[in-house]
Design an enzyme around this catalytic site. Structure first.
Site, PDB file in Angstrom:
ATOM      1  N   ASP A  48      48.172  36.568  38.984  1.00  0.00           N
ATOM      2  CA  ASP A  48      47.743  35.385  39.730  1.00  0.00           C
ATOM      3  C   ASP A  48      46.594  34.686  39.013  1.00  0.00           C
ATOM      4  O   ASP A  48      45.540  35.289  38.785  1.00  0.00           O
ATOM      5  CB  ASP A  48      47.271  35.796  41.135  1.00  0.00           C
ATOM      6  CG  ASP A  48      46.803  34.596  41.937  1.00  0.00           C
ATOM      7  OD1 ASP A  48      47.639  34.028  42.668  1.00  0.00           O
ATOM      8  OD2 ASP A  48      45.622  34.212  41.819  1.00  0.00           O
ATOM      9  N   TYR A  53      40.558  28.584  37.164  1.00  0.00           N
ATOM     10  CA  TYR A  53      39.992  29.819  36.593  1.00  0.00           C
ATOM     11  C   TYR A  53      39.787  29.692  35.077  1.00  0.00           C
ATOM     12  O   TYR A  53      39.180  30.569  34.455  1.00  0.00           O
ATOM     13  CB  TYR A  53      40.894  31.031  36.864  1.00  0.00           C
ATOM     14  CG  TYR A  53      41.230  31.293  38.312  1.00  0.00           C
ATOM     15  CD1 TYR A  53      40.571  30.660  39.360  1.00  0.00           C
ATOM     16  CD2 TYR A  53      42.229  32.207  38.649  1.00  0.00           C
ATOM     17  CE1 TYR A  53      40.903  30.905  40.677  1.00  0.00           C
ATOM     18  CE2 TYR A  53      42.564  32.463  39.968  1.00  0.00           C
ATOM     19  CZ  TYR A  53      41.906  31.805  40.977  1.00  0.00           C
ATOM     20  OH  TYR A  53      42.242  32.052  42.279  1.00  0.00           O
ATOM     21  N   LYS A  78      47.845  27.582  40.185  1.00  0.00           N
ATOM     22  CA  LYS A  78      47.479  26.666  41.281  1.00  0.00           C
ATOM     23  C   LYS A  78      46.999  25.321  40.758  1.00  0.00           C
ATOM     24  O   LYS A  78      46.274  25.262  39.750  1.00  0.00           O
ATOM     25  CB  LYS A  78      46.362  27.300  42.128  1.00  0.00           C
ATOM     26  CG  LYS A  78      46.664  28.721  42.537  1.00  0.00           C
ATOM     27  CD  LYS A  78      45.581  29.360  43.387  1.00  0.00           C
ATOM     28  CE  LYS A  78      45.809  30.860  43.481  1.00  0.00           C
ATOM     29  NZ  LYS A  78      45.234  31.634  42.349  1.00  0.00           N
ATOM     30  N   HIS A 113      45.701  24.499  45.487  1.00  0.00           N
ATOM     31  CA  HIS A 113      44.613  25.483  45.549  1.00  0.00           C
ATOM     32  C   HIS A 113      43.753  25.361  46.815  1.00  0.00           C
ATOM     33  O   HIS A 113      43.367  26.359  47.409  1.00  0.00           O
ATOM     34  CB  HIS A 113      43.730  25.357  44.296  1.00  0.00           C
ATOM     35  CG  HIS A 113      42.987  26.597  43.953  1.00  0.00           C
ATOM     36  ND1 HIS A 113      42.628  26.924  42.673  1.00  0.00           N
ATOM     37  CD2 HIS A 113      42.520  27.608  44.718  1.00  0.00           C
ATOM     38  CE1 HIS A 113      41.989  28.072  42.666  1.00  0.00           C
ATOM     39  NE2 HIS A 113      41.899  28.513  43.906  1.00  0.00           N
TER      40      HIS A 113
HETATM   41  C1  1BO Z   1      36.623  30.484  45.663  1.00  0.00           C
HETATM   42  C2  1BO Z   1      37.872  31.376  45.703  1.00  0.00           C
HETATM   43  C3  1BO Z   1      38.940  30.938  44.772  1.00  0.00           C
HETATM   44  C4  1BO Z   1      40.119  31.821  44.867  1.00  0.00           C
HETATM   45  O1  1BO Z   1      41.230  31.205  44.275  1.00  0.00           O
END
Ligand code: 1BO
Length: 281
Positions: A48, A53, A78, A113
């Site tokens: 994931d 990220y 996402k 997201h």
């Molecule tokens: C701030 C949490 C993000 C998780 O995808």
């Protein structure tokens, strides 16, 4: 579920592993290579990530280097808020960029997201995901951090219900109402931060339950998620922890033990409330 390879069947027929490796805040090529290798060795097939990220490119490189059979993998990523709020075309382009970074022809699960409600673009973003699925660039589409009212809006405006809602969920935030709603709509709930961001040690009952099965408190919590029908994506970069987080299929919590974990609920978030998360870059 009996083993790590077991999969949930989503409302659109796609099957998804119940357990995956979360890669939020996992950085650096070697760290990512090592974590993915350790996870594959432990039997994980689901990974994931998210554009936010900032590690899709390294993950793509790692999977390519490791020569993993694509059909054995389940990759989730996402749509990030800045592209979401720019509208339909930007959402389509964002997905294509993720595909390129991940070196994939198709993403298994693509999620919005955050709902970013203040910008009013969520329905448009959802229409873009519907189109991406129609075009075969993503196999399944879902959302993350959606409250019930956000899910209702998507259904009302488009008639298309997400397959997955990935949300913060752990013993202090058991999300009972949301889970009941999602179950009624056949939306799979997936837990992020499933291990309470280090707070498990603050609840001694979890270790007490674990002692009965020679399991850690973390394993008890992960088992609680899975046994309650919630998929989860614990994050770790340590091989021993990655293995430990997958050793969940040789014990069952009793109904009383499930209830003891449920009773820890405080409706306490450790991360932002989706109605207040407005970051758009
Ligand atoms: C701030 C949490 C993000 C998780 O995808």
């Amino acid at each position: 579920m009996k083993q790590i390879s077991d999969r949930a069947t989503l409302r659109d027929g796609v099957t998804m592993p119940w357990l995956g490796l979360g890669l939020w805040r996992v950085e650096g090529q070697k760290t990512i290579d090592d974590a993915i290798r350790a996870a594959l060795d432990a039997g994980y097939t689901a990974f994931d990530t998210a554009t936010a990220y900032d590690n899709e490119e390294q993950i793509g490189r790692a999977l390519h280097k490791l020569g993993v059979n694509r059909s054995d993998l389940f990759i989730t990523t996402k749509l990030w808020n800045p592209q979401h709020v720019q509208g339909y075309d930007a959402c389509i382009e964002a997905c294509k960029q993720s595909l390129a970074w991940l070196r994939l022809d198709v993403i298994d699960l693509y999620l919005i997201h955050w709902p970013v409600p203040s910008r009013g673009k969520t329905v448009e973003a959802w229409r873009a995901l519907i189109q991406l699925q129609k075009e075969g660039l993503v196999r399944s589409i879902g959302v993350s951090n959606f409250h019930i009212h956000h899910l209702e809006m998507l259904e009302r405006e488009t008639g298309v219900i997400p397959s997955v809602n990935q949300v913060e969920r752990h013993p202090w935030l058991n999300q009972r109402e949301l889970i009941d709603y999602c179950r009624a709509k056949n939306i799979l709930v997936e837990a992020y931060s499933p291990l309470m961001r280090g707070h498990i040690k603050d609840e001694p009952v979890l270790a007490e339950i674990g002692d009965r099965y020679k399991k850690s408190a973390a394993q008890v919590v992960l088992r609680w998620h899975l046994q309650g029908g919630v998929a989860c994506i614990p994050k770790s970069v340590h091989a021993n922890r990655i293995q430990e987080n997958a050793a969940l299929f040789d014990f069952d919590l009793s109904d009383d033990e499930m209830a003891s974990v449920d009773a820890l609920n405080r409706n306490r978030r450790l991360l932002p409330d989706p109605d207040k998360m407005d970051y758009c870059g």
